[in-house]
Design a protein around this motif. Structure first.
Motif, PDB file in Angstrom:
ATOM      1  N   HIS A  44       0.763  -1.423   0.080  1.00  0.00           N
ATOM      2  CA  HIS A  44       0.040   0.049  -0.061  1.00  0.00           C
ATOM      3  C   HIS A  44       0.838   1.213  -0.018  1.00  0.00           C
ATOM      4  N   SER A  45       2.049   1.019   0.408  1.00  0.00           N
ATOM      5  CA  SER A  45       2.955   2.411   0.353  1.00  0.00           C
ATOM      6  C   SER A  45       4.019   2.449  -0.476  1.00  0.00           C
ATOM      7  N   SER A  46       4.377   1.659  -1.329  1.00  0.00           N
ATOM      8  CA  SER A  46       5.484   1.329  -2.372  1.00  0.00           C
ATOM      9  C   SER A  46       5.033   1.754  -3.657  1.00  0.00           C
ATOM     10  N   ASN A  47       6.038   2.489  -4.344  1.00  0.00           N
ATOM     11  CA  ASN A  47       5.759   2.615  -5.617  1.00  0.00           C
ATOM     12  C   ASN A  47       6.899   1.977  -6.376  1.00  0.00           C
ATOM     13  N   PHE A  48       6.798   0.995  -7.066  1.00  0.00           N
ATOM     14  CA  PHE A  48       7.904   0.359  -7.864  1.00  0.00           C
ATOM     15  C   PHE A  48       7.996   0.915  -9.624  1.00  0.00           C
ATOM     16  N   VAL A  49       7.113   1.685  -9.876  1.00  0.00           N
ATOM     17  CA  VAL A  49       6.798   1.950 -11.266  1.00  0.00           C
ATOM     18  C   VAL A  49       7.539   3.281 -11.396  1.00  0.00           C
ATOM     19  N   PRO A  50       8.680   3.189 -12.253  1.00  0.00           N
ATOM     20  CA  PRO A  50       9.533   4.510 -12.543  1.00  0.00           C
ATOM     21  C   PRO A  50       8.515   5.651 -13.050  1.00  0.00           C
ATOM     22  N   PHE A  51       8.992   6.853 -12.598  1.00  0.00           N
ATOM     23  CA  PHE A  51       8.281   8.094 -13.220  1.00  0.00           C
ATOM     24  C   PHE A  51       6.550   8.028 -12.731  1.00  0.00           C
ATOM     25  N   LYS A  52       6.053   7.220 -12.024  1.00  0.00           N
ATOM     26  CA  LYS A  52       4.558   7.165 -11.680  1.00  0.00           C
ATOM     27  C   LYS A  52       4.283   8.635 -10.987  1.00  0.00           C
ATOM     28  N   THR A  53       5.125   8.811  -9.815  1.00  0.00           N
ATOM     29  CA  THR A  53       4.908   9.790  -8.971  1.00  0.00           C
ATOM     30  C   THR A  53       5.286  11.272  -9.550  1.00  0.00           C
ATOM     31  N   ILE A  54       6.540  10.917 -10.218  1.00  0.00           N
ATOM     32  CA  ILE A  54       6.950  12.181 -10.937  1.00  0.00           C
ATOM     33  C   ILE A  54       6.069  12.578 -11.797  1.00  0.00           C
ATOM     34  N   SER A  55       5.317  11.819 -12.665  1.00  0.00           N
ATOM     35  CA  SER A  55       4.460  12.397 -13.677  1.00  0.00           C
ATOM     36  C   SER A  55       3.265  12.836 -13.192  1.00  0.00           C
ATOM     37  N   THR A  56       2.700  12.142 -12.075  1.00  0.00           N
ATOM     38  CA  THR A  56       1.700  12.896 -11.486  1.00  0.00           C
ATOM     39  C   THR A  56       2.042  14.245 -10.940  1.00  0.00           C
ATOM     40  N   TYR A  57       3.050  14.391 -10.042  1.00  0.00           N
ATOM     41  CA  TYR A  57       3.728  15.880  -9.615  1.00  0.00           C
ATOM     42  C   TYR A  57       3.700  16.926 -10.891  1.00  0.00           C
ATOM     43  N   MET A  58       4.358  16.315 -11.893  1.00  0.00           N
ATOM     44  CA  MET A  58       4.460  17.168 -13.070  1.00  0.00           C
ATOM     45  C   MET A  58       3.084  17.629 -13.581  1.00  0.00           C
ATOM     46  N   THR A  59       2.320  16.867 -13.830  1.00  0.00           N
ATOM     47  CA  THR A  59       0.888  17.140 -14.227  1.00  0.00           C
ATOM     48  C   THR A  59       0.076  18.085 -13.338  1.00  0.00           C
ATOM     49  N   ALA A  60       0.173  17.706 -11.889  1.00  0.00           N
ATOM     50  CA  ALA A  60      -0.110  18.578 -11.095  1.00  0.00           C
ATOM     51  C   ALA A  60       0.297  20.085 -10.903  1.00  0.00           C
ATOM     52  N   SER A  62       1.280  21.563 -13.800  1.00  0.00           N
ATOM     53  CA  SER A  62       0.885  22.223 -14.885  1.00  0.00           C
ATOM     54  C   SER A  62      -0.619  22.449 -15.069  1.00  0.00           C
ATOM     55  N   ASP A  63      -1.505  21.492 -14.278  1.00  0.00           N
ATOM     56  CA  ASP A  63      -2.955  21.822 -14.347  1.00  0.00           C
ATOM     57  C   ASP A  63      -3.487  22.383 -13.061  1.00  0.00           C
ATOM     58  N   GLY A  64      -2.571  22.369 -12.137  1.00  0.00           N
ATOM     59  CA  GLY A  64      -3.001  23.006 -10.787  1.00  0.00           C
ATOM     60  C   GLY A  64      -4.019  22.130  -9.973  1.00  0.00           C
ATOM     61  N   SER A  65      -4.028  20.828 -10.213  1.00  0.00           N
ATOM     62  CA  SER A  65      -4.779  19.955  -9.731  1.00  0.00           C
ATOM     63  C   SER A  65      -4.561  19.583  -8.139  1.00  0.00           C
ATOM     64  N   MET A  66      -3.325  19.904  -7.792  1.00  0.00           N
ATOM     65  CA  MET A  66      -2.794  19.790  -6.219  1.00  0.00           C
ATOM     66  C   MET A  66      -2.318  20.910  -5.859  1.00  0.00           C
ATOM     67  N   ASN A  67      -2.316  21.292  -4.673  1.00  0.00           N
ATOM     68  CA  ASN A  67      -1.746  22.243  -3.766  1.00  0.00           C
ATOM     69  C   ASN A  67      -0.334  22.238  -4.015  1.00  0.00           C
ATOM     70  N   ILE A  72       6.019  20.520  -5.489  1.00  0.00           N
ATOM     71  CA  ILE A  72       7.288  21.326  -5.151  1.00  0.00           C
ATOM     72  C   ILE A  72       8.467  20.415  -4.215  1.00  0.00           C
ATOM     73  N   LYS A  73       7.629  20.520  -3.151  1.00  0.00           N
ATOM     74  CA  LYS A  73       8.310  19.650  -1.901  1.00  0.00           C
ATOM     75  C   LYS A  73       8.866  18.375  -2.280  1.00  0.00           C
ATOM     76  N   ASN A  74       8.067  17.535  -2.824  1.00  0.00           N
ATOM     77  CA  ASN A  74       8.632  16.177  -3.395  1.00  0.00           C
ATOM     78  C   ASN A  74       9.456  16.031  -4.650  1.00  0.00           C
ATOM     79  N   LEU A  75       9.161  16.860  -5.487  1.00  0.00           N
ATOM     80  CA  LEU A  75      10.198  16.942  -6.559  1.00  0.00           C
ATOM     81  C   LEU A  75      11.409  17.585  -6.560  1.00  0.00           C
ATOM     82  N   PHE A  76      11.503  18.734  -5.996  1.00  0.00           N
ATOM     83  CA  PHE A  76      12.793  19.535  -5.777  1.00  0.00           C
ATOM     84  C   PHE A  76      13.521  19.041  -4.411  1.00  0.00           C
ATOM     85  N   GLY A  77      12.397  18.806  -3.374  1.00  0.00           N
ATOM     86  CA  GLY A  77      13.066  18.470  -2.008  1.00  0.00           C
ATOM     87  C   GLY A  77      14.034  17.055  -2.078  1.00  0.00           C
TER      88      GLY A  77
END
Length: 154
Positions: A44-60, A62-67, A72-77
């Motif tokens: 439930h807590s792991s991600n083994f798919v490369p670029f899954k969360t990165i693409s989710t955050y990049m989409t967010a 660009s489209d403002g679907s997430m705070n 910013i904290k996840n990608l750049f941090g």
């Protein structure tokens, strides 16, 4: 001058390591998962798919679907968190002054950190965190190898 630089590097490295420990293991998320098995926690807590969360955050972003703070904290941090390691490791461990040795060392270090986070339930195993941490460390290593930094240390 060289002794002064060594002292400054040593002291700053200790503070950097303390900050990493706090960020990676003490400032945790996962306390709600204490009553499930480790296998369930990993599922439930792991991600083994490369670029899954990165693409989710990049989409967010660009489209403002997430705070905006979250991506910013996840990608750049994650990117910035291990950038200093690219400078500190080859400075303190001369054997990893080549890109191949450094890369292998960082892969092992990051893998161990991700596994410890899962086993202690102080975080999750996320291949995207691993990728961002690795890219940051490699950029730090590139900075380390610049003529400016090498000249400064001589």
């Amino acid at each position: 001058m060289r002794k002064f630089i060594k002292i400054v590097f040593s002291i700053s490295f200790v503070f950097y390591l303390l900050a990493l420990v706090v960020l990676l293991f003490i400032d945790s998320r996962g306390s709600i998962w204490t009553n499930v098995s480790l296998l369930e926690y990993v599922k439930h807590s792991s991600n083994f798919v490369p670029f899954k969360t990165i693409s989710t955050y990049m989409t967010a972003l660009s489209d403002g679907s997430m705070n905006i703070d979250i991506p910013i904290k996840n990608l750049f941090g994650n990117f910035i968190m291990f950038l200093p390691m690219g400078i500190y490791l080859p400075y303190f461990i001369k054997k990893i002054n080549k890109i191949s040795a450094f890369t292998i060392s960082m892969i092992l270090l990051l893998f161990v950190i991700e596994v410890i986070q899962v086993v202690t339930r102080r975080g999750s195993f996320d291949i995207d965190d691993f990728i961002l941490n690795m890219v940051g460390a490699l950029i730090g290593f590139g900075i380390w190898k610049t003529k400016v930094v090498q000249k400064l240390l001589k």
